[in-house]
Write an enzyme that holds these catalytic residues in place. Structure first.
Site, PDB file in Angstrom:
ATOM      1  CB  SER A 142      -0.889   0.012   1.247  1.00  0.00           C
ATOM      2  OG  SER A 142      -1.507   1.277   1.430  1.00  0.00           O
ATOM      3  CE1 TYR A 155      -3.931  -2.277   5.447  1.00  0.00           C
ATOM      4  CE2 TYR A 155      -3.175  -0.103   4.799  1.00  0.00           C
ATOM      5  CZ  TYR A 155      -3.732  -1.321   4.474  1.00  0.00           C
ATOM      6  OH  TYR A 155      -4.092  -1.580   3.179  1.00  0.00           O
TER       7      TYR A 155
END
Length: 249
Positions: A142, A155
């Site tokens: 990401s 995350y």
């Protein structure tokens, strides 16, 4: 592109980016092995693809569990006669203040997003190394591996770890003709694209929000057997947002 006679394992395949990737590889002729903890949705996708004449098998898999990952790989290798491509897409997030994030929540994010990718890469590579053609592994990271918003520690850490895991595996597995690359998506809208605001699109240098097909094309490029010189790479697909300076007016 043509992926006939290729077997592709995709985790998190029942929805979002994973679903788009799975449908596209199936359409391109691959035998897709759909892995997901969401069994109902996974089996519906399997049936949909089979009704279209595609090669598809769904395997329930909790990627946090080593035994599930091993069972997934064994099924793929035995049913299809080999494993050519792995797309490590499964992931979870926790948007929670670092003051309140529990160690159990931290571990769950890291185990789902990172440990699972190592486990599947390791087990699939054991089969890929026996093949003359080797294989290709793609980690779905990401842009949060290189930039953050508040309360995204677990995350962000997991996605940064995937980038590092990519180049480490590329070096270790290279002698066995196994290529390992990474994609970092930015804003990829998997819901109602027509509900997005104009400002959502215009803030991107590309002038639009991304769609799953943008990640599909990146996967196709990185797993094309003819692109044998591409390994250890980190491909950012974000409409240019990580290159844009943003200051308050």
């Amino acid at each position: 592109m043509n992926f006939n006679n290729q077997t592709v394992i995709i985790t998190g395949a029942s929805r979002g980016i994973g679903r788009g990737v799975a449908e596209s590889y199936a359409e391109a002729g691959a035998h897709v092995i759909l892995a997901d903890v969401q069994e109902d949705e996974g089996r519906k996708l399997e049936q949909k693809l089979k009704d279209q004449g595609r090669l598809a098998d769904f395997i329930p898999c909790d990627v946090r569990k080593e035994e599930d990952v091993i069972r997934l790989v064994d099924f793929a290798a035995e049913s299809a006669g080999g494993i050519n491509i792995v797309i490590n897409n499964a992931g979870v997030s926790r948007w929670k203040s670092p003051y309140d994030l529990t160690i159990e929540e931290w571990d769950d994010v890291l185990n789902t997003n990172v440990r699972s990718s190592f486990l599947l890469s390791r087990e699939a590579a054991k089969h890929m190394k026996k093949q003359e053609s080797g294989g290709s592994i793609v980690q779905i990271s990401s842009t949060r591996s290189v930039m953050s918003e508040p309360n995204s520690e677990a995350y962000a850490a997991s996605k940064g770890a995937l980038v590092a895991l990519t180049h480490a595996l590329a070096i270790s597995l290279g002698p066995d003709r196994i290529r390992v690359n990474c994609i970092s998506p930015g804003w990829i809208e998997t819901g109602a694209y027509d509900k997005l605001r104009q400002i959502d699109h215009e803030q991107h240098p590309s002038r639009r929000v991304g769609v799953p097909q943008d990640i599909v094309k990146a996967c196709f490029y990185l797993t094309d057997p003819e692109n044998s010189f591409v390994t250890g790479s980190h491909l950012v697909v974000d409409g240019g947002m990580t290159r844009k300076m943003i200051y308050e007016p």
